[in-house]
Structures are given as structure tokens and as C-alpha cells.
Write a protein that holds these residues in place. Structure first.
Motif, PDB file in Angstrom:
ATOM      1  N   SER A   4      -5.292  -4.957   9.323  1.00 40.17           N
ATOM      2  CA  SER A   4      -4.182  -5.864   9.035  1.00 40.17           C
ATOM      3  C   SER A   4      -3.486  -5.336   7.792  1.00 40.17           C
ATOM      4  O   SER A   4      -4.093  -5.276   6.717  1.00 40.17           O
ATOM      5  N   ASP A   5      -2.238  -4.919   7.939  1.00 32.60           N
ATOM      6  CA  ASP A   5      -1.534  -4.219   6.871  1.00 32.60           C
ATOM      7  C   ASP A   5      -0.348  -5.033   6.351  1.00 32.60           C
ATOM      8  O   ASP A   5       0.446  -5.570   7.132  1.00 32.60           O
ATOM      9  N   PHE A   6      -0.217  -5.087   5.024  1.00 32.76           N
ATOM     10  CA  PHE A   6       0.909  -5.784   4.392  1.00 32.76           C
ATOM     11  C   PHE A   6       2.106  -4.845   4.419  1.00 32.76           C
ATOM     12  O   PHE A   6       2.219  -3.939   3.612  1.00 32.76           O
ATOM     13  N   ARG A   7       3.014  -5.064   5.367  1.00 31.80           N
ATOM     14  CA  ARG A   7       4.089  -4.110   5.615  1.00 31.80           C
ATOM     15  C   ARG A   7       5.496  -4.693   5.466  1.00 31.80           C
ATOM     16  O   ARG A   7       6.468  -3.949   5.485  1.00 31.80           O
ATOM     17  N   VAL A   8       5.617  -6.002   5.378  1.00 29.10           N
ATOM     18  CA  VAL A   8       6.933  -6.626   5.300  1.00 29.10           C
ATOM     19  C   VAL A   8       6.949  -7.544   4.081  1.00 29.10           C
ATOM     20  O   VAL A   8       6.063  -8.391   3.936  1.00 29.10           O
ATOM     21  N   PHE A   9       7.946  -7.368   3.198  1.00 31.45           N
ATOM     22  CA  PHE A   9       7.958  -8.195   1.985  1.00 31.45           C
ATOM     23  C   PHE A   9       9.384  -8.446   1.517  1.00 31.45           C
ATOM     24  O   PHE A   9      10.315  -7.686   1.800  1.00 31.45           O
ATOM     25  N   ARG A  10       9.534  -9.537   0.790  1.00 33.03           N
ATOM     26  CA  ARG A  10      10.849  -9.936   0.287  1.00 33.03           C
ATOM     27  C   ARG A  10      11.315  -8.984  -0.805  1.00 33.03           C
ATOM     28  O   ARG A  10      10.579  -8.661  -1.729  1.00 33.03           O
ATOM     29  N   ALA A  11      12.574  -8.567  -0.721  1.00 30.91           N
ATOM     30  CA  ALA A  11      13.109  -7.611  -1.695  1.00 30.91           C
ATOM     31  C   ALA A  11      13.295  -8.245  -3.064  1.00 30.91           C
ATOM     32  O   ALA A  11      13.208  -7.556  -4.085  1.00 30.91           O
ATOM     33  N   ASP A  12      13.528  -9.576  -3.102  1.00 34.14           N
ATOM     34  CA  ASP A  12      13.778 -10.215  -4.398  1.00 34.14           C
ATOM     35  C   ASP A  12      12.514 -10.312  -5.255  1.00 34.14           C
ATOM     36  O   ASP A  12      12.579 -10.694  -6.421  1.00 34.14           O
ATOM     37  N   MET A  13      11.352  -9.955  -4.670  1.00 35.03           N
ATOM     38  CA  MET A  13      10.108  -9.914  -5.444  1.00 35.03           C
ATOM     39  C   MET A  13       9.925  -8.555  -6.133  1.00 35.03           C
ATOM     40  O   MET A  13       8.916  -8.310  -6.786  1.00 35.03           O
ATOM     41  N   ASN A  14      10.947  -7.663  -5.961  1.00 34.46           N
ATOM     42  CA  ASN A  14      10.914  -6.317  -6.538  1.00 34.46           C
ATOM     43  C   ASN A  14       9.600  -5.600  -6.207  1.00 34.46           C
ATOM     44  O   ASN A  14       8.874  -5.144  -7.099  1.00 34.46           O
ATOM     45  N   PRO A  15       9.276  -5.477  -4.914  1.00 34.67           N
ATOM     46  CA  PRO A  15       7.988  -4.873  -4.516  1.00 34.67           C
ATOM     47  C   PRO A  15       7.921  -3.396  -4.887  1.00 34.67           C
ATOM     48  O   PRO A  15       8.884  -2.653  -4.686  1.00 34.67           O
ATOM     49  N   ARG A  16       6.769  -2.992  -5.415  1.00 29.87           N
ATOM     50  CA  ARG A  16       6.551  -1.587  -5.728  1.00 29.87           C
ATOM     51  C   ARG A  16       5.107  -1.220  -5.388  1.00 29.87           C
ATOM     52  O   ARG A  16       4.187  -2.007  -5.598  1.00 29.87           O
ATOM     53  N   TYR A  17       4.947  -0.017  -4.871  1.00 28.60           N
ATOM     54  CA  TYR A  17       3.613   0.458  -4.506  1.00 28.60           C
ATOM     55  C   TYR A  17       2.867   0.958  -5.747  1.00 28.60           C
ATOM     56  O   TYR A  17       3.469   1.430  -6.711  1.00 28.60           O
TER      57      TYR A  17
END
Length: 534
Positions: free
Chosen positions: A147-160
Motif C-alpha cells: 500500500s503506497d502513499f502516492r497521491v497528496f494535496r499540493a497545498d501541503m507542500n509535499p516533499r520526499y
């Protein structure tokens, strides 16, 4: 002209993905046709046709100088994203055509309730099957789920973060697309050297990451999966470190998998230690949210207990194992821990192993009727090569027990067809069984041998092979007689040599008397004894 009102920015990094890139990008077409999307591909130094293929599909094709840091490459693409949401996919993955669940989610108010989404991922391992199907959705072979976290809200400023097996921090609540599957064949290698090459790369980057933080249980569990390419002493030290950390960090989401992984390590090295770790797992993680890795724990317990000849307890572990497998396959089990790793012992080979072990338990308990009933439930057409061999060995063994109700008359056609079948692994296993059966025939009494031949001859396939078996059996008998005669002749020669020495006559007599037991009708041996006894 740049797109406006983009809902999803689909981001990908790539390098020399000519083999699978177009398959992946085509699979995204239904989603891109139904939702305002942009496709951002970041190339990290391709030298094959990957760039040419990517140019046909990408809205933005970026170039990033590779620096041995997957997060840096991914974040470079994320920084260019203009969508409300970001979706990450890799070139060796494929999204099934039916994306209606994604479309429904992103065109409804539902999406505002969550910060991100998990996708179900199916890791396909059989390279030959992967290359033979047009789409991975038609794949039927060994696999594991994740189960992979692959979709996220852009306004949370996601970074790897993390230089390899990188991840994005996520906040609750999250959503899981249960009806959607992302297929992956990045670890399906026909060329073992390529698998090793990738493993070495992964391990070296992970070791660097671990040195920066010796308490990073997530990174450590990832590097443990590269056991095949790690130095044995390095791997052992990582296991010891994991063992120490998991007991200190019981609430860490990666701890349950760590217990299963460490117990698996001790399975072949220290069964008492493995059983203790399994017992601790069940004590610390006794809620239903941790049943995912309980499957591994029960598998390990069963193997250890069987090795200790504790057959009744083994049967209890196997029973619980299959109870959990049923829940897992029907998705009635909490799959929350799939976010950390896939269970190790749930595939067809592991399940066959437990079925085989269960029958073996009943054989050891002398409950042949139950053993025979369980063996009759095995579908030989569907088992793996190893499973075919193991179960057919049981057929040969149980054939001699009337109460088991197992007859070669019923099973020999299966063996014969498998030897001529298209499944290479099963064909090879069937040939090994045939050779084993021939050896078995040559070592049983004449009465039992005739009974086996009668059962084999019951089918048309058996009749066709019977003469070959009889010829081989006769040839084996001839060789046995020839070897026996040679042994007798050599022993006689030894007696003659001993008789030449005055002080060795007692030894010669002892040898002659031993030889008489093997060849009581041999006149020359009788003469030896008569002369030496005077």
C-alpha cells in the motif's frame, strides 16, 4: 500554452526505461482524458529511447543531473507541479484502465476530507509471465501486495525524504483506493545479474542512509530486503540492530514487520530464538490491526515446531495461518501495515509449503486416512514446480498405506502429462519425480514392485511408459547382480591374499565366514572355510 485549473499533476522520474515506459504512459491515458491533468517527467540521464518516448506524452519533460538521491530527483519534478493534487508513478508501473474511482473522488467534495491517498500496489515477480502479457493486469504468477502513499494535496507542500525508498510524510486523515491497483514489475528479472546490480545499488544507498541515522527502522528494514547482495556478516549485524531497535520502539509502525523479519532470519539458524520472537510478537501485537504479519509469524512457528517434532502444535499454527490467509485474500483483514511492507509468506509457494507440512504432520502421527484426504484436495495443475515434486512424493509414500486411499492409478496420468506440458518448472519437477519413482521401484520388494506396475498400467499414459520402467528396473537388477558378483569376487581375492600369510589365517577365516552369510551356496567359499578351519 500552460494548462489551467489542473486537478492532478502526474509526476515521474526515469532513466533508461525504454522496456516499459510506453506501457506505463499509455495506461495513464484514460485518467488524462477524464480529468484535467499534467504529466511531468523528470529524466535523470537516459541514453536509450526513453526521452523520445516521453516526448510523445509529457506536458513537461525535465532534465535532472543524477546525484544518487531519489528524493532530490522527485522533488525537482514536484516543484514544477501546478495541480491541486500530485500523483506519483514510476515507469515500471501500470495503472489499470478503469479509473472511475479516481475520477469520482476528484470530481466530488469527498477529496476535501483528506490530505492524501494510498494506492494498492501489486508487485509482480515472474519475469517470463510479465513479458508474455500485453498488460500487467493479465499477470498470473508470484506477487506481493503493498500500500503506497502516492497521491497528496499540493497545498501541503509535499516533499520526499530519504535517498532511496524515498517517502512523503503524510497527515491523517488519508484515503485508500481499494478498487484500484497499480501493477509493478520492477523486480521481475530474467537476468539475475540485473537483479543483483539493482540490489547492490539499493543496498549501498540504504547503508549510507542508515549511517546518518542508526535508529531509522524504516531504512533498516528496507536494506534487510536486499539480503542476497549483502555480506553475511553485515546482514547479521543489521539483524541484531533491528532486533534491538524493535523491542525499544514497539509503537513504531515498522516494528511489526521487523519482528517477522528477524524471526524469519532465525528460522534456519536458531529455532528456539525464532519461536521466542514469534511469541513476543503475539504478546505485543494481539489486536486485529497486526494480523497482516501474524501470517508470517504463524508460518515461522509451524516450520520451527515441525522441526522439533511437535506435530499437534504445528497443526494448530497451520490452521491459524490459513484462517488469516482467508481473511487476507478476501480483504476482511486490516491492511494498514501494508504501508510498511508486504508479508513474506503469503504467496502460492508459502501456502503450498504449509499444506505439505500439514499432510506430513498427519503422516508422522500415523493418521494416514486424514493425510490421504488432504492430499486429494491438492490441484496438481495449479501447484508450483516445487509443490508438484513435494506432493507427488507424498503420493508415492501414501500409496503403500491402504487407509490413505491413494493410488498411482489415479495420479500417474497427472505425472505423465506434466512431463510433456508447457509449464517448464512443473515439467522439470515431473521429470525429477519420474526418476525418483524409478529409484523407488528398484528398491522395493518384488511383490510391491508388481503392485506399482499394475497401478501404473491402469491408464493409457502408464501403459505407454510401463515398458520403459520395466526395462530400467531390469537393468537396475542386472547392475545390482553384477555389482554383487564383483563384490564377492573381490572378497574372495582378499581371502586368497590373506591365506598366503601364515599369521593372517584367522583374519582370512573371519572374512570367509562373513562372505558365507552373503553367499551361502558358493562352493569356493565353503572350501575356504574348510581349509582354514583345519
Amino acid at each position: 500554452m500552460e494548462q489551467q485549473n489542473i486537478i492532478i499533476s502526474i509526476c515521474m522520474i526515469m532513466k533508461n526505461e525504454e522496456r516499459c515506459l510506453e506501457r506505463c504512459l499509455k495506461s495513464l491515458t484514460p485518467l488524462r482524458e477524464q480529468l484535467p491533468c499534467e504529466l511531468i517527467i523528470t529524466d535523470t540521464g537516459s541514453t536509450d529511447r526513453s526521452i523520445e518516448i516521453a516526448e510523445k506524452y509529457a506536458d513537461k519533460l525535465l532534465h535532472f543531473e543524477w546525484c544518487n538521491d531519489f528524493s532530490a530527483a522527485r522533488n525537482f519534478g514536484l516543484e514544477q507541479a501546478k495541480g491541486e493534487w500530485i500523483m506519483v508513478i514510476d515507469a515500471d508501473e501500470e495503472l489499470v484502465e478503469d479509473v472511475s474511482h479516481l475520477v469520482k473522488f476528484f470530481t466530488s467534495e469527498e477529496k476535501y476530507k483528506y490530505y492524501g491517498c494510498f494506492l494498492k500496489k501489486k508487485n509482480c515477480f515472474d519475469a517470463k509471465i510479465c513479458s508474455s502479457v500485453e498488460s500487467l493486469k493479465d499477470y498470473e504468477g508470484g506477487y506481493s501486495n503493498f500500500s503506497d502513499f502516492r497521491v497528496f494535496r499540493a497545498d501541503m507542500n509535499p516533499r520526499y525524504h530519504g535517498i532511496i525508498h524515498e517517502a512523503v510524510s503524510h497527515f491523517e486523515p488519508t484515503y485508500t483506493f481499494k478498487e484500484l491497483v497499480l501493477y509493478h514489475d520492477g523486480y521481475a528479472f530474467e537476468d539475475k545479474s540485473k537483479r543483483r546490480e539493482k540490489g547492490v545499488r539499493n543496498a549501498s544507498l540504504l547503508e549510507k542512509q542508515i549511517k546518518e541515522n542508526l535508529h531509522d527502522l524504516r531504512a533498516i528494514t528496507h536494506v534487510l530486503r536486499e539480503e542476497d547482495v549483502l555480506d553475511k556478516e553485515v546482514y547479521k549485524n543489521l539483524i541484531l540492530l533491528t532486533e534491538k531497535l524493535m523491542y525499544k520502539n514497539l509503537r513504531n509502525i515498522f516494528a511489526p514487520y521487523s519482528f517477522a523479519k528477524v524471526a524469519s532470519y532465525y528460522l534456519e539458524r536458531d529455532k528456539e530464538k525464532a519461536l521466542k520472537i514469534c511469541k513476543d510478537y503475539l504478546r505485543y501485537y494481539d489486536d486485529k490491526n497486526c494480523e497482516l504479519f501474524e501470517m508470517d509469524i504463524r508460518f515461522i512457528q509451524a516450520k520451527c515446531l515441525f522441526a522439533q517434532k511437535q506435530y499437534q502444535p504445528t497443526l494448530k499454527m497451520i490452521s491459524r495461518y490459513f484462517e488469516l490467509i482467508d481473511k487476507y485474500e478476501s480483504e476482511k483483514m486490516s491492511l494498514e501495515l501494508l504501508k510498511t511492507a508486504a508479508p513474506m509468506y503469503v504467496g502460492e509457494y508459502a501456502q503450498e509449503n504449509m499444506k505439505y507440512l500439514r499432510i506430513q504432520c498427519y503422516v508422522e502421527l500415523k493418521e494416514m486416512k486424514t493425510a490421504g484426504e488432504l492430499l486429494k484436495q491438492i490441484d496438481f495443475k495449479k501447484v508450483t514446480g516445487t509443490g508438484f515434486f513435494n506432493f507427488f512424493v507424498l503420493v508415492i509414500r501414501l500409496n503403500h498405506f491402504r487407509e490413505a486411499n491413494i493410488s498411482l492409478a489415479e495420479y500417474y496420468p497427472i505425472l505423465s502429462r506434466a512431463m510433456k506440458g508447457e509449464n517448464e518448472r512443473q515439467t522439470e519437477a515431473a521429470k525429477q519425480v519420474y526418476d525418483l519413482l524409478q529409484k523407488h521401484i528398484n528398491h522395493v520388494p518384488e511383490r510391491m514392485r508388481k503392485a506399482i506396475f499394475t497401478q501404473i498400467a491402469f491408464s493409457e499414459e502408464g501403459k505407454a511408459d510401463l515398458q520403459d520402467m520395466i526395462d530400467k528396473s531390469n537393468e537396475e537388477d542386472r547392475k545390482k547382480k553384477e555389482n554383487f558378483q564383483n563384490a564377492i569376487a573381490n572378497a574372495k581375492e582378499s581371502i586368497r591374499e590373506l591365506m598366503k600369510e601364515e599369521n593372517m589365517k584367522n583374519e582370512a577365516l573371519d572374512l570367509a565366514k562373513q562372505l558365507e552369510e552373503l553367499a551361502p551356496e558358493d562352493e569356493e567359499v565353503k572350501e575356504f572355510i574348510k581349509v582354514l578351519s583345519e
